[in-house]
Design a protein around this motif. Structure first.
Motif, mmCIF file in Angstrom:
data_model
loop_
_atom_site.group_PDB
_atom_site.id
_atom_site.type_symbol
_atom_site.label_atom_id
_atom_site.label_comp_id
_atom_site.label_asym_id
_atom_site.label_seq_id
_atom_site.Cartn_x
_atom_site.Cartn_y
_atom_site.Cartn_z
ATOM 1 N N GLU A 216 0.793 -1.150 0.067
ATOM 2 C CA GLU A 216 0.111 -0.094 0.019
ATOM 3 C C GLU A 216 0.993 1.000 0.134
ATOM 4 O O GLU A 216 1.018 2.048 1.113
ATOM 5 N N PRO A 220 -4.510 7.180 -0.461
ATOM 6 C CA PRO A 220 -5.662 6.250 0.074
ATOM 7 C C PRO A 220 -6.886 6.273 -1.388
ATOM 8 O O PRO A 220 -6.870 7.223 -1.670
ATOM 9 N N GLU A 222 -10.016 6.047 -0.823
ATOM 10 C CA GLU A 222 -11.318 6.570 -0.340
ATOM 11 C C GLU A 222 -11.162 8.031 -0.927
ATOM 12 O O GLU A 222 -10.393 8.909 -1.103
ATOM 13 N N CYS A 239 -15.958 -5.805 -3.105
ATOM 14 C CA CYS A 239 -14.590 -5.386 -2.581
ATOM 15 C C CYS A 239 -14.163 -4.828 -3.816
ATOM 16 O O CYS A 239 -13.978 -5.241 -4.851
ATOM 17 N N ARG A 241 -10.015 -2.593 -4.989
ATOM 18 C CA ARG A 241 -8.822 -1.835 -4.811
ATOM 19 C C ARG A 241 -8.151 -1.233 -5.934
ATOM 20 O O ARG A 241 -8.931 -1.364 -7.194
ATOM 21 N N GLU A 393 -11.742 -10.725 0.367
ATOM 22 C CA GLU A 393 -10.515 -9.814 0.652
ATOM 23 C C GLU A 393 -9.234 -10.474 0.362
ATOM 24 O O GLU A 393 -8.413 -10.007 0.043
ATOM 25 N N ASN A 397 -6.331 -9.047 -2.178
ATOM 26 C CA ASN A 397 -4.993 -8.698 -1.649
ATOM 27 C C ASN A 397 -4.139 -9.484 -2.429
ATOM 28 O O ASN A 397 -2.777 -9.007 -2.587
ATOM 29 N N LYS A 413 -3.519 2.841 -0.825
ATOM 30 C CA LYS A 413 -4.045 2.473 0.529
ATOM 31 C C LYS A 413 -5.569 2.249 0.938
ATOM 32 O O LYS A 413 -6.120 3.043 0.200
ATOM 33 N N GLY A 414 -5.827 1.179 1.457
ATOM 34 C CA GLY A 414 -7.217 0.923 1.878
ATOM 35 C C GLY A 414 -7.944 0.153 0.843
ATOM 36 O O GLY A 414 -7.533 -0.111 -0.283
ATOM 37 N N ASP A 417 -14.859 -2.083 0.872
ATOM 38 C CA ASP A 417 -15.494 -3.109 1.223
ATOM 39 C C ASP A 417 -17.079 -2.969 1.592
ATOM 40 O O ASP A 417 -17.440 -2.471 2.397
#
Length: 823
Positions: A216, A220, A222, A239, A241, A393, A397, A413-414, A417
């Motif tokens: 990461e 972020p 978000e 999920c 990413r 998840e 990852n 980052k983050g 979900d």
């Protein structure tokens, strides 16, 4: 699902185990291995060599003489006709004594002759050749799975390939691959991790799962991307990413080899990593070009009415409101969820940022969409069997980790979900005694707990009472019997003692019901019909296509709680839907002659919902299409007609000894009202038959006439006469007369025959209608009917005078009913 033992060996300690013995044990323990595949089988003695020089053959323009270093003291000489060889290349060499699975042969299909090809040294146009250099096809390698290698001419290996090594050490040709035949309930085994856990439990071997971590390094996620679920009933988890600074290129050779073991073609490092994780963990993933996704937002929803999408294969597809899609920020479908991605957001060589999706969709919805669109894939197959939300998840990852390790991307980052309803762990309470009694053994509780814990169950025991927590990846277990099965298969079915259960032994005999069924079956087969067997299920939508009016009793069907398919949601109340599907399938396969029947139970509930067992009874139904004769001389190719089906039904009644039945016009809605009939006795309809209603044929897309029948077996049972009908051969000759009658149109054959029989007296032996005509030659409102009458006496030869008197009496009786002799 294919399982590479090389790959499996990185997850569980199977070193030194015999692959064939392993396959046998797995199969016996409920994880069936269908085939054991050895990719390099048929290749022997093929090594890598480096071309030192290439010269033209002195006596042949199309031949080249090559000197090669194959790791020996002296170079070897090979003569080839391939034009793509150059000095410095690394190639596979089959020297004298080597074996390859194929050889070039212009006369063979595809230009390759397959078999065990042994290589011998020889001379080509007077020049010695120590063997041959091999192409991809000659090594039996699927060109589609090796996009980075040349497919024409001699196979050119990468520059860093070592010289003098066995070709088996390249591309995992020394691997052993299991082709699994897993049942749908073992969705956990449709992944390498699932197979590793199962193998470790069965063989008591240590399992080492990959350690997953993500660095990461980026900003972020978000505020830069979002995921949403509009209908949680159809998407359990979603999920997301973000991968940045993506460098599209080839995957490492080990990843490509593992994809090839499952027949998946390597494409690029991002797509390959997604496919790799799907095989490893069992969770399908989807990749989007982040910069092409409107609003950087993904929403799982149902398709809008009339919505369309261009999928990755370049085809525009019409969506249905029952299809799940992933929509972008502009509410435009970017992916057919769980089936295929959209063309507009695909990852290409120019992609710099990738938005990852790891979601769990409704199994039935994916199955419906996949079948309707004709798109079946490894991903859709896994969704249809069920995906464990707990691993979503882990999977997303894992792909980030793989691409980070390759230096192909950095991870923001983050993780996004959406997990509306988290699954609660399943707990089964039982006892050691109940499990032992169910299996039929006496296993100590310590051994039973050891087996369950080896299968990753969490077990708490107190005084023989067990509280067992089922692992999150075992979606197929629901109660004590399932738990007992797990114990039994690991304990070993061969170790369970064989005991004969108690039973009251009775003399075997055929019941009356069975005898009737066999008689009907034999009669239909003797008349040229073939028996078919269909599911005991149906879809009530097919009843409407069969012209049954709403409210008919056949619609009163028992719904199935866990149907095998959405195409079969109800227990059948008639055999005709299954037969119609069989007929239409035969017609689609260009089988223009079909005479089929089925016998089986139908199920009529006394009330719904069920409070007691339904009324279950036997029916026979059949369909006839095309010609009763085989095509070709001397047959004239005539088609089935009403009298064929009528004769078949009469033969059935004759086989059962049923006589004195009436024939009436049929009101059965499936049949044409003017070309159908019922056989009736004592007020009960024994069978209905005739031509299928034109509306039925239209709804099923059938262009020609079809005839069918329904035999109501329960109505026949009490009318079967097993008495052998015997009479002596007549001693005296018969006398025959023909009557051609002009009959009012409203009169039926039964009415005419009744008049003739009453007037004909006891010496009228047989009466047969042999002609029926209505047309220009017959007076309006009338029809012409011709009968053959046979008279016979048991004690004398009848005179013409006697017969003429009876005929005169019959004519007078007919005249009273308005029936006259035809002039």
């Amino acid at each position: 699902m294919n399982v590479s033992l090389k790959w499996l060996g990185t997850l569980v300690d199977i070193k030194g185990m015999n692959p064939d013995d392993m396959a046998e044990t797995l199969t016996v323990d409920g994880i069936p291995v269908e085939h054991v595949i050895r990719p390099g089988e048929g290749i022997k003695g093929v090594i890598t060599g480096k071309i030192l020089s290439v010269e033209k053959h002195p006596d042949a323009d199309h031949l080249l003489i090559c000197q090669l270093d194959v790791g020996e003291e002296e170079p070897v000489q090979i003569v080839t006709s391939a034009s793509n060889v150059k000095a410095g290349q690394i190639v596979p060499c089959a020297l004298s004594g080597a074996h390859v699975p194929a050889a070039h042969d212009n006369k063979a299909p595809g230009g390759l002759r397959h078999g065990d090809i042994k290589i011998k040294a020889g001379k080509l146009r007077g020049v010695k050749s120590a063997g041959m250099m091999c192409s991809l096809g000659e090594l039996g390698m699927d060109a589609n799975l090796f996009p980075a290698l040349n497919h024409e001419g001699i196979l050119i290996l990468p520059e860093d390939t070592p010289v003098g090594v066995d070709i088996h050490s390249l591309y995992d040709l020394d691997d052993v691959v299991y082709e699994m035949e897993l049942t749908a309930n073992r969705a956990d085994c449709f992944s390498m991790i699932g197979m590793a856990l199962e193998t470790g439990a069965i063989f008591r071997k240590k399992v080492t799962l990959p350690s997953i971590s993500v660095k990461e390094e980026g900003a972020p996620i978000e505020g830069r991307a979002s995921v949403h679920i509009s209908e949680p009933a159809y998407c359990k988890r979603f999920c997301g990413r973000l991968l940045e600074n993506v460098k599209i290129g080839r995957s490492p050779e080990w990843i490509e080899d593992r994809l090839r073991s499952n027949g998946i073609r390597p494409i690029n490092n991002v797509v390959d990593a997604a496919n790799y994780v799907m095989l490893e963990i069992g969770q399908p993933l989807h990749t989007y070009d982040y910069d092409k996704v409107a609003g950087h937002s993904l929403t799982c929803r149902h398709a809008h009415e009339g919505e369309k999408i261009v999928t990755l294969d370049g085809q525009e597809r019409q969506l249905n409101p029952s299809d799940l899609v992933i929509a972008d920020g502009d509410d435009k479908a970017a992916c057919v969820a769980g089936v295929m991605g959209g063309f507009d957001s695909e990852v290409t060589a120019e992609t710099k940022n990738v938005l990852l999706e790891s979601a769990v969709f409704d199994s039935a919805s994916i199955r419906r969409t996949s079948r309707r669109l004709g798109l079946r894939s490894e991903a859709s197959g896994r969704y249809e069997k069920g995906i464990n939300p707990a691993r979503s998840e882990m999977a997303i990852n894992r792909i980030c980790q793989l691409l980070e390790e390759q230096g192909a991307a950095t991870t923001a980052k983050g993780m996004l979900d959406e997990y509306p309803v988290k699954a609660e762990p399943q707990i089964i309470k039982t006892t050691v005694k109940r499990i032992n009694d169910y299996i039929g053994i006496n296993m100590p509780k310590e051994q039973m707990i050891e087996i369950l814990e080896a299968l990753y169950f969490k077990v708490e025991e107190q005084d023989g009472n067990l509280t067992v927590t089922v692992p999150e990846f075992r979606l197929d277990l629901s109660g004590m019997p399932d738990l007992a099965e797990e114990v039994a298969r690991v304990y070993g079915y061969k170790n369970i003692p064989i005991t004969t259960p108690w039973s009251a032994i009775a003399k075997g005999a055929m019941s009356k019901d069975q005898d009737v069924i066999f008689r009907i079956t034999d009669s239909l087969v003797a008349d040229g019909l073939s028996e078919v067997v269909n599911y005991s299920f149906m879809d009530k939508k097919d009843l409407e296509k069969l012209n049954f009016p709403w409210g008919h009793k056949v619609y009163n069907a028992i719904p199935i709680m866990n149907p095998i398919s959405e195409e079969y949601p109800d227990m059948r109340t008639t055999l005709l839907p299954g037969l119609m599907h069989t007929l239409t399938y035969n017609l689609s396969q260009k089988n223009e002659e079909a005479a089929i029947f089925e016998s089986g139970h139908v199920y009529q509930p006394k009330e719904l919902p069920l409070t007691e067992l339904p009324y279950e009874y036997e029916l026979f139904s059949g369909l006839l299409y095309g010609s009763p004769d085989e095509a070709g001389y001397p047959n004239n190719g005539r088609k089935y007609d009403f009298f064929d089906i009528k004769a078949i039904m009469e033969n059935v009644l004759k086989a059962l000894g049923i006589r004195d039945y009436e024939i009436r016009r049929s009101t059965y809605p499936v049949f044409h009202p003017g070309i159908s009939a019922d056989f009736v006795k004592d007020g009960k309809t024994l069978m209905s038959f005739g031509q299928l209603h034109p509306a039925v044929l239209d709804k099923w897309g059938i262009k020609k006439e079809v005839y069918g029948f329904v035999i109501f077996v329960p109505h026949l049972m009490n009318m079967v006469d097993e008495t052998i009908d015997y009479s002596r051969i007549p001693k005296f000759p018969a006398s025959q007369r023909d009557l051609s009658l002009l009959v009012p149109a409203h009169c039926t054959n039964d009415e005419v025959e009744e008049i003739i029989r009453k007037a004909g007296g006891k010496h009228l032996e047989t009466l047969r209608l042999f002609d029926l005509y209505q047309g220009e030659q017959v007076k309006e409102g009338c029809k012409s009917m011709a009968y053959n009458l046979t008279f016979r006496a048991e004690d004398r030869t009848l005179t013409d005078k006697e017969v003429d008197q009876w005929i005169e009496k019959i004519v007078k009786a007919l005249g009273k009913a308005g029936i006259t002799l035809r002039a």
